[in-house]
Design an enzyme around this catalytic site. Structure first.
Site, mmCIF file in Angstrom:
data_model
loop_
_atom_site.group_PDB
_atom_site.id
_atom_site.type_symbol
_atom_site.label_atom_id
_atom_site.label_comp_id
_atom_site.label_asym_id
_atom_site.label_seq_id
_atom_site.Cartn_x
_atom_site.Cartn_y
_atom_site.Cartn_z
ATOM 1 N N GLN A 72 -7.129 3.493 -8.068
ATOM 2 C CA GLN A 72 -8.108 2.844 -9.182
ATOM 3 C C GLN A 72 -8.152 1.222 -8.792
ATOM 4 O O GLN A 72 -8.160 0.406 -9.633
ATOM 5 C CB GLN A 72 -7.162 2.804 -10.670
ATOM 6 N N SER A 73 -8.308 1.119 -7.499
ATOM 7 C CA SER A 73 -8.373 -0.516 -6.901
ATOM 8 C C SER A 73 -9.796 -0.870 -7.437
ATOM 9 O O SER A 73 -11.024 -0.514 -7.078
ATOM 10 C CB SER A 73 -8.141 -0.108 -5.355
ATOM 11 N N ASN A 74 -9.695 -2.094 -8.130
ATOM 12 C CA ASN A 74 -10.780 -2.944 -8.309
ATOM 13 C C ASN A 74 -11.530 -3.407 -7.231
ATOM 14 O O ASN A 74 -12.791 -3.647 -7.030
ATOM 15 C CB ASN A 74 -10.759 -3.886 -9.356
ATOM 16 N N ALA A 76 -11.213 -2.065 -4.102
ATOM 17 C CA ALA A 76 -12.318 -1.080 -3.283
ATOM 18 C C ALA A 76 -13.521 -0.845 -3.858
ATOM 19 O O ALA A 76 -14.410 -0.737 -3.089
ATOM 20 C CB ALA A 76 -11.222 0.014 -3.238
#
Ligand code: PLP
Length: 325
Positions: A72-74, A76
């Site tokens: 859930q990387s912001n 990325a």
């Protein structure tokens, strides 16, 4: 202070306003800077860093960006959308457990924009992420691409310049608002945001304290990481940047990176009700929970005007819906 050129991707300046009801509750002036409003698809703090990283990529003639982060990387997600906007291809190396992961939130948005996605189990990701990104780079080169690697969170010398600039933005806003923030609070995940604010503070020689709440690892780890980022960024400045004033408050990691405790989710819900502000569970929610606890403990007795950085992350809230009471 002259920063290098950047590409313009974020909607700046982001607003600052006072959280009136929260301020009354704690008998302090508590302000918020809405860096969650830097965009929708590219929202949050990462886009400020990417404005500098991607400019460098462009100057080097690159047509593809490789980066990494959690499922859930912001960072990325913001990278994939910024790349699309600049007509570059993107490849995201994500840390996750394959089919058992929630498919909504940032991960859904990554797929929607057509990023190439490679998922590795946490153990392998943590150990080999840099090596894997280099391998991916070689593979894309063989296909004729010119890839540019952005480290996790874009937290390196060039990326952190986005927050040196943000610090200058805050100084201008202070002047317009006729208020002086003595304390700036920020969630620390890979250290680049903190490092940039800190550098800005040192270069401008203000008395402000920049306080980071680490949301993973520990204080010692981040003092080292932030020092490393500052050293990398030193090449952009004539003035020597000392690192003695780095201040991290540890103790709010809770159950670990991206894992939530009910008291943290309760704090997010209560701020939503009180001020109509929605924080995220991974970063800002933990920093906010830390802030209100430290306010109660008296840690900020000497602070009058506190600025809380809302660094974004809203899409990370949706995969957590079922954990809210
Ligand atoms: C990445 C992130 C942070 C932490 O910023 P770093 O520069 O990685 O320390 C804080 N808040 C949100 C919403 C983020 O996505």
């Amino acid at each position: 202070m002259q920063l290098p050129e950047k590409v313009e991707l974020a909607f700046l300046p982001t607003p600052i306003y006072k959280l009136e009801k929260l301020s009354k509750q704690f008998q302090k002036n508590i302000y918020i800077k809405r860096d969650d409003l830097t965009g929708i698809e590219t929202s949050g703090n990462k886009i400020r860093k990417l404005e500098y990283s991607l400019r460098e990529a462009f100057e080097q003639g690159c047509d593809l960006v490789i980066t990494c982060g959690g499922m859930q990387s912001n960072h990325a997600r913001a990278t994939a959308y910024a790349a699309a906007k600049l007509s570059m291809k993107s490849c995201l190396l994500l840390r996750g457990n394959g089919s058992s992961e929630p498919v909504e939130g940032n991960y859904f948005l990554d797929r929607l924009v057509g990023a190439d996605i490679v998922i590795k189990e946490p153990e392998i990701f943590n150990r080999d992420k840099d090596k894997i990104m280099l391998k991916l780079k070689t593979a894309y080169e063989a296909k004729g691409y010119k890839p540019y690697i952005i480290p996790m969170g874009a937290s390196n010398g060039i990326g952190t310049l986005g927050y040196v600039e943000a610090f200058t933005e805050i100084l201008k806003q202070e002047e317009a608002m006729k208020v002086e923030f003595d304390t700036i609070i920020d969630a620390v995940g890979s250290g680049g945001t903190y490092a940039g604010l800190y550098i800005g503070n040192e270069l401008n020689r203000t008395k402000k304290q920049i306080i980071g709440f680490n949301i993973c690892d520990d204080k010692e780890y981040f003092i080292k990481e932030i020092t490393k980022i500052i050293k990398e960024a030193q090449v952009y400045f004539d003035q020597e940047i000392k690192t003695e004033r780095i201040k991290i408050i540890d103790g709010y990691v809770g159950q670990g990176y991206a894992l939530s405790r009910s008291e943290e989710l309760d704090a997010i819900a209560s701020l939503a009700k009180l001020e109509a502000v929605v924080l995220d569970p991974v970063y800002t929610g933990k920093a906010y929970y830390g802030l209100i606890n430290e306010l109660e403990k008296g840690t900020f007795v000497d602070s009058e005007n506190i600025l809380f950085m809302h660094t974004g992350g809203i899409f990370g809230l949706f995969p957590k819906q079922s954990q809210f009471k």
